[in-house]
Design a protein around this motif. Structure first.
Motif, PDB file in Angstrom:
ATOM      1  N   TYR A  73      11.371  15.366  12.341  1.00  0.00           N
ATOM      2  CA  TYR A  73      10.887  14.875  11.106  1.00  0.00           C
ATOM      3  C   TYR A  73      11.309  13.702  10.488  1.00  0.00           C
ATOM      4  CZ  TYR A  73       9.956  14.760   6.129  1.00  0.00           C
ATOM      5  OH  TYR A  73       9.659  14.521   4.722  1.00  0.00           O
ATOM      6  N   LEU A  74      12.530  13.680  10.647  1.00  0.00           N
ATOM      7  CA  LEU A  74      13.172  12.228  10.294  1.00  0.00           C
ATOM      8  C   LEU A  74      12.965  11.097  11.051  1.00  0.00           C
ATOM      9  CD1 LEU A  74      16.914  13.526   9.343  1.00  0.00           C
ATOM     10  CD2 LEU A  74      15.185  12.831   7.954  1.00  0.00           C
ATOM     11  N   SER A  75      12.598  11.290  12.005  1.00  0.00           N
ATOM     12  CA  SER A  75      12.033  10.462  13.181  1.00  0.00           C
ATOM     13  C   SER A  75      10.524   9.827  12.637  1.00  0.00           C
ATOM     14  CB  SER A  75      12.120  10.716  14.503  1.00  0.00           C
ATOM     15  OG  SER A  75      11.521   9.662  15.396  1.00  0.00           O
ATOM     16  N   GLN A  76       9.963  10.769  12.265  1.00  0.00           N
ATOM     17  CA  GLN A  76       8.276  10.379  12.087  1.00  0.00           C
ATOM     18  C   GLN A  76       8.480   9.558  10.483  1.00  0.00           C
ATOM     19  OE1 GLN A  76       6.482  13.916  11.968  1.00  0.00           O
ATOM     20  NE2 GLN A  76       5.920  14.147  14.227  1.00  0.00           N
ATOM     21  N   ALA A  77       9.329  10.035   9.857  1.00  0.00           N
ATOM     22  CA  ALA A  77       9.589   9.462   8.410  1.00  0.00           C
ATOM     23  C   ALA A  77      10.161   7.878   8.624  1.00  0.00           C
ATOM     24  CB  ALA A  77      10.524  10.375   7.654  1.00  0.00           C
ATOM     25  N   ALA A  78      11.249   7.697   9.692  1.00  0.00           N
ATOM     26  CA  ALA A  78      11.398   6.533   9.856  1.00  0.00           C
ATOM     27  C   ALA A  78      10.288   5.689  10.380  1.00  0.00           C
ATOM     28  CB  ALA A  78      12.566   6.552  10.969  1.00  0.00           C
ATOM     29  N   ASP A  79       9.469   6.182  11.233  1.00  0.00           N
ATOM     30  CA  ASP A  79       8.246   5.358  11.999  1.00  0.00           C
ATOM     31  C   ASP A  79       7.454   4.951  10.648  1.00  0.00           C
ATOM     32  OD1 ASP A  79       9.266   5.630  14.413  1.00  0.00           O
ATOM     33  OD2 ASP A  79       8.091   7.328  14.997  1.00  0.00           O
ATOM     34  N   ASP A  80       7.230   5.966   9.983  1.00  0.00           N
ATOM     35  CA  ASP A  80       6.387   5.533   8.771  1.00  0.00           C
ATOM     36  C   ASP A  80       6.824   4.532   7.874  1.00  0.00           C
ATOM     37  OD1 ASP A  80       4.303   7.499   9.856  1.00  0.00           O
ATOM     38  OD2 ASP A  80       5.199   9.205   8.271  1.00  0.00           O
ATOM     39  N   TYR A  81       8.066   4.550   7.655  1.00  0.00           N
ATOM     40  CA  TYR A  81       8.687   3.571   6.755  1.00  0.00           C
ATOM     41  C   TYR A  81       8.675   2.300   7.397  1.00  0.00           C
ATOM     42  CZ  TYR A  81      12.522   1.007   4.452  1.00  0.00           C
ATOM     43  OH  TYR A  81      13.203   0.065   3.707  1.00  0.00           O
ATOM     44  N   ALA A  82       8.811   2.032   8.685  1.00  0.00           N
ATOM     45  CA  ALA A  82       8.797   0.907   9.302  1.00  0.00           C
ATOM     46  C   ALA A  82       7.222   0.224   9.163  1.00  0.00           C
ATOM     47  CB  ALA A  82       9.264   1.110  10.692  1.00  0.00           C
ATOM     48  N   ALA A  83       6.235   1.294   9.241  1.00  0.00           N
ATOM     49  CA  ALA A  83       4.953   0.741   9.258  1.00  0.00           C
ATOM     50  C   ALA A  83       4.672   0.286   7.996  1.00  0.00           C
ATOM     51  CB  ALA A  83       3.975   1.981   9.777  1.00  0.00           C
ATOM     52  N   ALA A  84       4.977   1.030   6.951  1.00  0.00           N
ATOM     53  CA  ALA A  84       5.060   0.746   5.492  1.00  0.00           C
ATOM     54  C   ALA A  84       5.577  -0.728   5.171  1.00  0.00           C
ATOM     55  CB  ALA A  84       5.159   1.924   4.373  1.00  0.00           C
ATOM     56  N   LYS A  85       6.625  -0.739   5.653  1.00  0.00           N
ATOM     57  CA  LYS A  85       7.500  -2.039   5.486  1.00  0.00           C
ATOM     58  C   LYS A  85       6.672  -3.226   5.982  1.00  0.00           C
ATOM     59  CE  LYS A  85      12.197  -3.935   5.613  1.00  0.00           C
ATOM     60  NZ  LYS A  85      13.453  -3.596   6.167  1.00  0.00           N
ATOM     61  N   SER A  86       6.224  -2.736   7.175  1.00  0.00           N
ATOM     62  CA  SER A  86       5.373  -3.969   8.064  1.00  0.00           C
ATOM     63  C   SER A  86       3.962  -4.528   7.107  1.00  0.00           C
ATOM     64  CB  SER A  86       5.150  -3.865   9.403  1.00  0.00           C
ATOM     65  OG  SER A  86       4.090  -4.708   9.998  1.00  0.00           O
ATOM     66  N   ARG A  87       3.628  -3.300   6.722  1.00  0.00           N
ATOM     67  CA  ARG A  87       2.080  -3.707   5.881  1.00  0.00           C
ATOM     68  C   ARG A  87       2.533  -4.273   4.705  1.00  0.00           C
ATOM     69  NH1 ARG A  87       1.208   1.890   7.173  1.00  0.00           N
ATOM     70  NH2 ARG A  87       1.599   2.514   5.073  1.00  0.00           N
ATOM     71  N   LEU A  88       3.679  -4.152   4.141  1.00  0.00           N
ATOM     72  CA  LEU A  88       4.066  -4.461   2.890  1.00  0.00           C
ATOM     73  C   LEU A  88       4.281  -6.442   3.162  1.00  0.00           C
ATOM     74  CD1 LEU A  88       4.986  -4.499  -0.138  1.00  0.00           C
ATOM     75  CD2 LEU A  88       7.258  -4.049   0.624  1.00  0.00           C
ATOM     76  N   ALA A  89       4.901  -6.575   4.131  1.00  0.00           N
ATOM     77  CA  ALA A  89       5.474  -7.926   4.497  1.00  0.00           C
ATOM     78  C   ALA A  89       4.137  -8.594   4.693  1.00  0.00           C
ATOM     79  CB  ALA A  89       6.114  -8.016   5.802  1.00  0.00           C
ATOM     80  N   ALA A  90       2.896  -8.091   5.348  1.00  0.00           N
ATOM     81  CA  ALA A  90       1.781  -8.620   5.618  1.00  0.00           C
ATOM     82  C   ALA A  90       0.971  -9.116   4.387  1.00  0.00           C
ATOM     83  CB  ALA A  90       0.865  -7.937   6.509  1.00  0.00           C
ATOM     84  N   ALA A  91       1.047  -8.134   3.383  1.00  0.00           N
ATOM     85  CA  ALA A  91       0.323  -7.978   1.970  1.00  0.00           C
ATOM     86  C   ALA A  91       0.818  -9.122   1.238  1.00  0.00           C
ATOM     87  CB  ALA A  91       0.552  -6.804   1.321  1.00  0.00           C
ATOM     88  N   GLU A  92       2.321  -9.149   1.342  1.00  0.00           N
ATOM     89  CA  GLU A  92       3.147 -10.277   0.677  1.00  0.00           C
ATOM     90  C   GLU A  92       2.539 -11.492   1.297  1.00  0.00           C
ATOM     91  OE1 GLU A  92       7.311  -8.935   0.998  1.00  0.00           O
ATOM     92  OE2 GLU A  92       7.021  -7.907  -1.083  1.00  0.00           O
ATOM     93  N   LYS A  93       2.518 -11.903   2.247  1.00  0.00           N
ATOM     94  CA  LYS A  93       2.223 -12.878   3.060  1.00  0.00           C
ATOM     95  C   LYS A  93       0.873 -13.348   2.634  1.00  0.00           C
ATOM     96  CE  LYS A  93       2.140 -15.229   7.486  1.00  0.00           C
ATOM     97  NZ  LYS A  93       2.243 -14.947   9.157  1.00  0.00           N
ATOM     98  N   GLU A  94      -0.175 -12.549   2.781  1.00  0.00           N
ATOM     99  CA  GLU A  94      -1.400 -12.861   2.437  1.00  0.00           C
ATOM    100  C   GLU A  94      -1.402 -13.160   0.778  1.00  0.00           C
ATOM    101  OE1 GLU A  94      -5.808 -10.606   2.380  1.00  0.00           O
ATOM    102  OE2 GLU A  94      -4.280  -9.646   2.891  1.00  0.00           O
ATOM    103  N   ASN A  95      -0.726 -12.219  -0.190  1.00  0.00           N
ATOM    104  CA  ASN A  95      -0.594 -12.688  -1.601  1.00  0.00           C
ATOM    105  C   ASN A  95      -0.319 -13.996  -1.653  1.00  0.00           C
ATOM    106  OD1 ASN A  95      -0.771 -12.184  -4.138  1.00  0.00           O
ATOM    107  ND2 ASN A  95       1.301 -11.470  -4.241  1.00  0.00           N
ATOM    108  N   GLU A  96       0.872 -14.686  -0.924  1.00  0.00           N
ATOM    109  CA  GLU A  96       1.373 -16.010  -1.205  1.00  0.00           C
ATOM    110  C   GLU A  96      -0.008 -17.122  -0.586  1.00  0.00           C
ATOM    111  OE1 GLU A  96       4.234 -17.113  -2.512  1.00  0.00           O
ATOM    112  OE2 GLU A  96       4.399 -14.993  -3.090  1.00  0.00           O
ATOM    113  N   ALA A  97      -0.563 -16.759   0.284  1.00  0.00           N
ATOM    114  CA  ALA A  97      -1.329 -17.655   0.749  1.00  0.00           C
ATOM    115  C   ALA A  97      -2.625 -17.700  -0.170  1.00  0.00           C
ATOM    116  CB  ALA A  97      -2.261 -17.268   2.276  1.00  0.00           C
TER     117      ALA A  97
END
Length: 95
Positions: free
Chosen positions: A34-58
């Motif tokens: 469960y913790l491994s899956q949660a860590a994977d979900d967190y990393a994916a969410a963090k990546s999506r957030l970074a992409a959204a922030e980059k798009e927002n700046e553009a």
């Protein structure tokens, strides 16, 4: 009369301890999965957030440019193919 084979006495304490250890080991493994899956979900969410922030700046940068007449004219000419009165449109051919 005693039976021919020696009777085996089961050590119930050891059996109970093995069962308890196996139970807690299974809980530990499931929690680790469960913790491994949660860590994977967190990393994916963090990546999506970074992409959204980059798009927002553009998009914010483009919004700032939309207030400049030079940029508006560039977009009108290049993207929309518009020309000023009396100008002939020029289209560069693709090779």
């Amino acid at each position: 009369m005693k039976s021919r084979g020696r009777q085996r006495n089961i050590n119930w304490f050891a059996v109970v301890m093995v069962v308890i250890i196996m139970y807690f080991a299974s809980i530990l493994v499931s929690q680790q999965i469960y913790l491994s899956q949660a860590a994977d979900d967190y990393a994916a969410a963090k990546s999506r957030l970074a992409a959204a922030e980059k798009e927002n700046e553009a998009l914010k940068a483009e919004q700032q440019q939309l207030n400049e007449l030079g940029y508006i004219e560039k977009v009108a000419r290049e993207d929309l193919g518009m020309t000023r009165a009396g100008e002939l449109p020029y289209s560069a051919g693709h090779k």
